[in-house]
Motif scaffolding. Structure first.
Motif, PDB file in Angstrom:
ATOM      1  N   GLY A  50      -8.942 -12.217   8.971  1.00  0.00           N
ATOM      2  CA  GLY A  50     -10.333 -11.755   9.010  1.00  0.00           C
ATOM      3  C   GLY A  50     -10.600 -10.780  10.135  1.00  0.00           C
ATOM      4  O   GLY A  50     -11.252  -9.752   9.936  1.00  0.00           O
ATOM      5  N   VAL A  51     -10.112 -11.064  11.333  1.00  0.00           N
ATOM      6  CA  VAL A  51     -10.343 -10.155  12.452  1.00  0.00           C
ATOM      7  C   VAL A  51      -9.562  -8.866  12.262  1.00  0.00           C
ATOM      8  O   VAL A  51      -9.985  -7.798  12.705  1.00  0.00           O
ATOM      9  CB  VAL A  51     -10.022 -10.821  13.815  1.00  0.00           C
ATOM     10  N   THR A  52      -8.440  -8.947  11.565  1.00  0.00           N
ATOM     11  CA  THR A  52      -7.649  -7.742  11.307  1.00  0.00           C
ATOM     12  C   THR A  52      -8.382  -6.790  10.376  1.00  0.00           C
ATOM     13  O   THR A  52      -8.346  -5.578  10.587  1.00  0.00           O
ATOM     14  CB  THR A  52      -6.282  -8.122  10.704  1.00  0.00           C
ATOM     15  N   ILE A  53      -9.069  -7.317   9.374  1.00  0.00           N
ATOM     16  CA  ILE A  53      -9.770  -6.443   8.430  1.00  0.00           C
ATOM     17  C   ILE A  53     -11.226  -6.189   8.823  1.00  0.00           C
ATOM     18  O   ILE A  53     -11.891  -5.384   8.184  1.00  0.00           O
ATOM     19  CB  ILE A  53      -9.688  -6.991   6.992  1.00  0.00           C
ATOM     20  N   ALA A  54     -11.711  -6.857   9.873  1.00  0.00           N
ATOM     21  CA  ALA A  54     -13.091  -6.644  10.318  1.00  0.00           C
ATOM     22  C   ALA A  54     -13.266  -5.208  10.800  1.00  0.00           C
ATOM     23  O   ALA A  54     -12.365  -4.617  11.400  1.00  0.00           O
ATOM     24  CB  ALA A  54     -13.439  -7.619  11.437  1.00  0.00           C
ATOM     25  N   LYS A  55     -14.421  -4.671  10.539  1.00  0.00           N
ATOM     26  CA  LYS A  55     -14.722  -3.290  10.927  1.00  0.00           C
ATOM     27  C   LYS A  55     -14.919  -3.205  12.435  1.00  0.00           C
ATOM     28  O   LYS A  55     -15.573  -4.039  13.045  1.00  0.00           O
ATOM     29  CB  LYS A  55     -15.979  -2.825  10.202  1.00  0.00           C
ATOM     30  N   SER A  56     -14.382  -2.168  13.011  1.00  0.00           N
ATOM     31  CA  SER A  56     -14.489  -1.951  14.449  1.00  0.00           C
ATOM     32  C   SER A  56     -15.943  -1.659  14.831  1.00  0.00           C
ATOM     33  O   SER A  56     -16.661  -0.984  14.102  1.00  0.00           O
ATOM     34  CB  SER A  56     -13.608  -0.781  14.868  1.00  0.00           C
TER      35      SER A  56
END
Length: 136
Positions: A50-56
């Motif tokens: 989830g944190v990997t695909i979360a938008k910056s």
């Protein structure tokens, strides 16, 4: 410890710690809540996905990659170098505002518009021009 399960408690603790560390590092790089993501990944390791695909949450100008690119642009790109020199008389904050605005659009066509906007905001109309020069 249950020998029949095949997975020791220490292995699970190691995975949780590693997932928490990964969550912290990825969230930090993306400008997200480091503690929240680290906790989520520690207690639920698949949250790393989830944190990997979360938008910056960082603006493009805040990334280290753009800061490195900006150093070259400001030194060697004639249009950007001229804009930085022109805005330099207004102070470093005006140049920083130009850098951030340029990073948002990253279009050479926008440079004159950005310079005009920064000059308008930092110009004599609002009394900020020369304030930095007098304070030195």
């Amino acid at each position: 410890m249950d020998e029949t399960s095949g997975v020791s408690v220490w292995t699970l603790i190691g995975i949780a710690i590693f997932a928490g560390f990964l969550g912290w590092q990825i969230a930090k790089r993306k400008g997200l809540d480091k503690r929240g993501w680290a906790a989520a990944c520690f207690f639920f390791p698949p949250a790393v996905i989830g944190v990997t695909i979360a938008k910056s949450q960082q603006r493009p100008g805040e990334t280290q990659a753009f800061r490195n690119r900006w150093a070259s642009l400001a030194a060697y790109d004639p249009e950007i170098k001229a804009a930085v020199d022109r805005l330099g008389v207004l102070g470093p904050a005006a140049v920083e505002q130009f850098r951030m605005a340029y990073a948002d659009v990253q279009s050479r066509d926008a440079i004159p518009l950005i310079v005009a906007d920064v000059e308008r905001r930092w110009g004599a109309d609002d009394g900020r021009i020369g304030v930095q020069e007098r304070s030195r």
